[in-house]
Motif scaffolding. Sequence first.
Motif, PDB file in Angstrom:
ATOM      1  N   PRO A  27       0.711  -1.363   0.014  1.00 32.02           N
ATOM      2  CA  PRO A  27      -0.068   0.105   0.011  1.00 32.02           C
ATOM      3  C   PRO A  27       0.796   1.338  -0.128  1.00 32.02           C
ATOM      4  O   PRO A  27       0.283   2.447  -0.312  1.00 32.02           O
ATOM      5  CB  PRO A  27      -0.928  -0.100   1.324  1.00 32.02           C
ATOM      6  CG  PRO A  27      -0.992  -1.510   1.647  1.00 32.02           C
ATOM      7  CD  PRO A  27       0.231  -2.242   1.189  1.00 32.02           C
ATOM      8  N   ASP A  28       1.965   1.285   0.625  1.00 33.10           N
ATOM      9  CA  ASP A  28       2.986   2.480   0.471  1.00 33.10           C
ATOM     10  C   ASP A  28       3.551   2.495  -0.821  1.00 33.10           C
ATOM     11  O   ASP A  28       4.636   3.431  -1.115  1.00 33.10           O
ATOM     12  CB  ASP A  28       3.880   2.433   1.730  1.00 33.10           C
ATOM     13  CG  ASP A  28       4.950   1.279   1.384  1.00 33.10           C
ATOM     14  OD1 ASP A  28       4.789   0.327   0.589  1.00 33.10           O
ATOM     15  OD2 ASP A  28       6.015   1.137   2.297  1.00 33.10           O
ATOM     16  N   ALA A  29       3.204   1.969  -1.772  1.00 33.61           N
ATOM     17  CA  ALA A  29       3.794   1.762  -3.144  1.00 33.61           C
ATOM     18  C   ALA A  29       5.353   1.557  -3.267  1.00 33.61           C
ATOM     19  O   ALA A  29       6.057   1.955  -4.062  1.00 33.61           O
ATOM     20  CB  ALA A  29       3.605   3.061  -3.940  1.00 33.61           C
ATOM     21  N   SER A  30       5.864   0.617  -2.375  1.00 35.77           N
ATOM     22  CA  SER A  30       7.286   0.416  -2.330  1.00 35.77           C
ATOM     23  C   SER A  30       7.737  -0.870  -3.014  1.00 35.77           C
ATOM     24  O   SER A  30       8.836  -1.345  -2.959  1.00 35.77           O
ATOM     25  CB  SER A  30       7.859   0.172  -0.825  1.00 35.77           C
ATOM     26  OG  SER A  30       6.960  -0.714  -0.200  1.00 35.77           O
ATOM     27  N   ASN A  31       6.768  -1.467  -3.694  1.00 35.86           N
ATOM     28  CA  ASN A  31       7.183  -2.490  -4.617  1.00 35.86           C
ATOM     29  C   ASN A  31       8.443  -2.169  -5.523  1.00 35.86           C
ATOM     30  O   ASN A  31       8.499  -1.153  -5.967  1.00 35.86           O
ATOM     31  CB  ASN A  31       6.006  -2.941  -5.472  1.00 35.86           C
ATOM     32  CG  ASN A  31       4.797  -3.733  -4.674  1.00 35.86           C
ATOM     33  OD1 ASN A  31       3.880  -3.112  -4.391  1.00 35.86           O
ATOM     34  ND2 ASN A  31       5.067  -4.876  -4.440  1.00 35.86           N
ATOM     35  N   THR A  32       9.119  -3.250  -5.973  1.00 32.57           N
ATOM     36  CA  THR A  32      10.392  -2.750  -6.890  1.00 32.57           C
ATOM     37  C   THR A  32       9.916  -2.880  -8.317  1.00 32.57           C
ATOM     38  O   THR A  32       8.697  -3.472  -8.468  1.00 32.57           O
ATOM     39  CB  THR A  32      11.474  -3.763  -6.691  1.00 32.57           C
ATOM     40  OG1 THR A  32      10.833  -5.209  -6.863  1.00 32.57           O
ATOM     41  CG2 THR A  32      11.814  -3.890  -5.126  1.00 32.57           C
ATOM     42  N   ALA A  33      10.863  -2.525  -9.185  1.00 31.02           N
ATOM     43  CA  ALA A  33      10.653  -2.541 -10.486  1.00 31.02           C
ATOM     44  C   ALA A  33      10.484  -4.092 -10.957  1.00 31.02           C
ATOM     45  O   ALA A  33       9.372  -4.378 -11.799  1.00 31.02           O
ATOM     46  CB  ALA A  33      11.658  -1.996 -11.282  1.00 31.02           C
ATOM     47  N   ALA A  34      11.194  -4.973 -10.363  1.00 32.72           N
ATOM     48  CA  ALA A  34      10.990  -6.513 -10.956  1.00 32.72           C
ATOM     49  C   ALA A  34       9.731  -6.910 -10.258  1.00 32.72           C
ATOM     50  O   ALA A  34       8.958  -7.649 -10.931  1.00 32.72           O
ATOM     51  CB  ALA A  34      12.064  -7.124 -10.005  1.00 32.72           C
ATOM     52  N   GLU A  35       9.154  -6.466  -9.046  1.00 26.66           N
ATOM     53  CA  GLU A  35       7.776  -6.939  -8.381  1.00 26.66           C
ATOM     54  C   GLU A  35       6.808  -6.342  -9.415  1.00 26.66           C
ATOM     55  O   GLU A  35       5.580  -6.902  -9.902  1.00 26.66           O
ATOM     56  CB  GLU A  35       7.624  -6.474  -7.095  1.00 26.66           C
ATOM     57  CG  GLU A  35       8.642  -7.170  -6.254  1.00 26.66           C
ATOM     58  CD  GLU A  35       8.506  -6.684  -4.680  1.00 26.66           C
ATOM     59  OE1 GLU A  35       8.608  -7.608  -3.673  1.00 26.66           O
ATOM     60  OE2 GLU A  35       8.084  -5.408  -4.407  1.00 26.66           O
ATOM     61  N   GLN A  36       6.833  -5.087  -9.970  1.00 24.39           N
ATOM     62  CA  GLN A  36       5.995  -4.451 -10.647  1.00 24.39           C
ATOM     63  C   GLN A  36       5.627  -4.991 -12.135  1.00 24.39           C
ATOM     64  O   GLN A  36       4.698  -5.272 -12.489  1.00 24.39           O
ATOM     65  CB  GLN A  36       6.263  -2.777 -10.927  1.00 24.39           C
ATOM     66  CG  GLN A  36       5.367  -2.302 -11.915  1.00 24.39           C
ATOM     67  CD  GLN A  36       3.864  -2.015 -11.500  1.00 24.39           C
ATOM     68  OE1 GLN A  36       3.590  -1.415 -10.563  1.00 24.39           O
ATOM     69  NE2 GLN A  36       3.047  -2.843 -11.866  1.00 24.39           N
ATOM     70  N   ALA A  37       6.886  -5.683 -12.680  1.00 23.88           N
ATOM     71  CA  ALA A  37       6.733  -6.372 -13.815  1.00 23.88           C
ATOM     72  C   ALA A  37       6.053  -7.594 -13.796  1.00 23.88           C
ATOM     73  O   ALA A  37       5.672  -8.156 -14.733  1.00 23.88           O
ATOM     74  CB  ALA A  37       8.158  -6.686 -14.261  1.00 23.88           C
ATOM     75  N   LEU A  38       5.596  -8.076 -12.561  1.00 17.71           N
ATOM     76  CA  LEU A  38       4.690  -9.342 -12.272  1.00 17.71           C
ATOM     77  C   LEU A  38       3.523  -9.010 -11.705  1.00 17.71           C
ATOM     78  O   LEU A  38       2.792  -9.806 -11.568  1.00 17.71           O
ATOM     79  CB  LEU A  38       5.452  -9.989 -11.429  1.00 17.71           C
ATOM     80  CG  LEU A  38       6.835 -10.793 -11.979  1.00 17.71           C
ATOM     81  CD1 LEU A  38       7.691 -11.515 -10.836  1.00 17.71           C
ATOM     82  CD2 LEU A  38       6.466 -11.796 -12.971  1.00 17.71           C
ATOM     83  N   GLN A  39       3.111  -7.693 -11.756  1.00 19.46           N
ATOM     84  CA  GLN A  39       1.752  -7.230 -11.233  1.00 19.46           C
ATOM     85  C   GLN A  39       0.914  -6.472 -12.097  1.00 19.46           C
ATOM     86  O   GLN A  39       1.739  -5.974 -13.328  1.00 19.46           O
ATOM     87  CB  GLN A  39       1.988  -6.214 -10.092  1.00 19.46           C
ATOM     88  CG  GLN A  39       2.987  -7.024  -8.823  1.00 19.46           C
ATOM     89  CD  GLN A  39       3.259  -5.834  -7.712  1.00 19.46           C
ATOM     90  OE1 GLN A  39       3.631  -4.615  -8.239  1.00 19.46           O
ATOM     91  NE2 GLN A  39       2.941  -6.187  -6.600  1.00 19.46           N
ATOM     92  N   ALA A  40      -0.400  -6.260 -11.893  1.00 18.10           N
ATOM     93  CA  ALA A  40      -1.165  -5.192 -12.896  1.00 18.10           C
ATOM     94  C   ALA A  40      -0.330  -3.985 -13.035  1.00 18.10           C
ATOM     95  O   ALA A  40      -0.139  -3.417 -12.063  1.00 18.10           O
ATOM     96  CB  ALA A  40      -2.553  -4.968 -12.458  1.00 18.10           C
TER      97      ALA A  40
END
Length: 671
Positions: A113-126
Amino acid sequence: MAKNFSDMEDSNPSANPSIHEVSDPARRVWLRGGFGAMAGGLFGPGLLTACAGAAQQATTPAGPASLGRRIGFKSVPMAAVDTVVVPEGYRAQVLYRWGDPVGVAGQMPAFKPDASNTAAEQALQAGMHHDGMAFFPLDGGTRRGVLAMNHEYVDDGLLHTDGVKTWSNEKAFKSMAAHGVSVIEVERVDIAPRAVAEGVAPPAGQAPGSGPAFVGAWRVVTPSRYARRITARTPMRIAGPAAGHALMKTAADPTGTLVLGTFNNCANGQTPWGTYLTCEENWAGYFEGPEQPSAHQKRWGVKKGNGGYYHWYEADERFDATKHPNEFNRFGWIVEIDPMDPTSMPVKHTALGRAAHEGAATALTAGGKAVVYMGEDARFEYIYKFVSRDAMKPGGLAANRELLDHGTLYVARFDAGGSGEWLPLVHGQGPLTAANGFADQGEVLIKSRQASDALGATKMDRPEWTTVDPITKQVYCTLTNNSDRGKPDRPGPDAANPRANNTMGQIIRWQEQGDLDGTRFRWDHLVLAGDPAQPRAEAKGNVRGDIFGSPDGLWVDPRGVLWIQTDVSSSAMGKGEYANLPNNQMLACDPTDPKGEIRRFLVGPTGCEVTGLTMASDLRTLFVNIQHPGESPSERGDPDAPSRYSKWPDGGRPRSATVAITKLDGGVIGT
């Protein structure tokens, strides 16, 4: 459409004289007669017979059109709300939000929720900012299917924990990962007995039996063999006449046939052979231009200072147009994706031309040729049509991999009096010669805008989505608005674009004279959008029913109902000529009804755009995308107060999301 690219929306300085006369638009508007009144004179008995035959065939008991076009829901009142409002008797369920895992087995990072996902994680998410979308059935498609959808652009203020207060290459790569396309598997889960009040949806992704009972809910299947994220760094093949062209070659790709990524994907298309078409729209805004851009770069809106919005060129120098002047030629294409094979490489089809592509509505001629209708969402740009050389073959994608690589691209000229002509963009014909800067067909396609300028095509008021009526074969296109129309040194009103300072937009439609591959057509306006309460005549419109402005998303569903979605800018909603339109919305109408009522079906949350629409195969579920809820007037979120304008859908940081809409009685949507 992506924000903050207003200069690129209006990069057409061509001196084409207006070949149209200002005339009374009411003579060509459906709401005052239109096609219904003029059909005999416009199209002739031969075409009407063919259309009647098609309609008769489509309305057999087994066909969706047998349900009829009539809309039966009660109109939703307009309101400034921070939720999705649907008609009485319907429910809306949040299905797939920015940051939800796409469903790749063993690689499903949760959204933070704090938008701290990494670039690598974002590439596996919506990705962010859901847009165009299509449903591909599995097991008949009534309870299971694959959704492919675009993620148009990002709001860096929301994407990162501290927004843009600090910057790093990691943030740029996370932004690239939040662009592109999602492919997800979805299924309907009927959980009984019902234990909660109607209309209460389970959390997105809830597994059967893991929460309160809910009949008719949908969930994302995770993991799924179909799950895939395509981003701004995914390898793609370049195909068609411009593949390998000198203007497509770079230091990283001396062959000019392989490119990394797709981005600013707005509307979409779905082919009869089972593939997804995603469209690269305002891609020019990602490239940092040189101090002195070339005429070619200027025509496409590439200039010094562009790259400062996303900062991609600082992390990946291919986005620096000074160092790599050909890289930007490799964007602005229609990309074909196989939604059933996550290992397949997407293909950019250059035969369909290069543009700020908004959509790619695809249909077949009687002989099986593919016809693709495309708008270009920029002020004073054009409407295109591609006709394949060959007919579609049985066997799905395997038999039709090159169908979109061979054919003819046309640009539209709308003449006064309701006639029109498709002008071929073919090297060696008319002005499209080496002497005029077009060395070959590849260069004609890379420079589609310049070629269309040379042919004298009609400059339109930001052509957005296109759609083809499956019953009548009439084609529709939204012209969202154009406040520059009639300004000094800019084109004035013409027959197809009849209003100066066109803040409200219109929907134009046409019928080909003959089959869809014909070169002549007849056109009129379905409606001029507006609000009759406004004092300025050009803003009143002629809507019968619920008022709207800035039409954008557009789709004629299988039973013939026309759905209209709006994209009023967050800086305009609820103000001035949009004082009575505080939120964006979705509406529906029967385009063959002479009464012409347009009825509001949905109101979206605060600051959002309502976009992307498709249905399950039985027409009992409508999937809609809600883009950029809570968008600020500056169009970039405040990391210190991310929920300042909206808390949809979870009560915290606003998140774009896909919504599944069903009727409480399980019936067909819209009836």
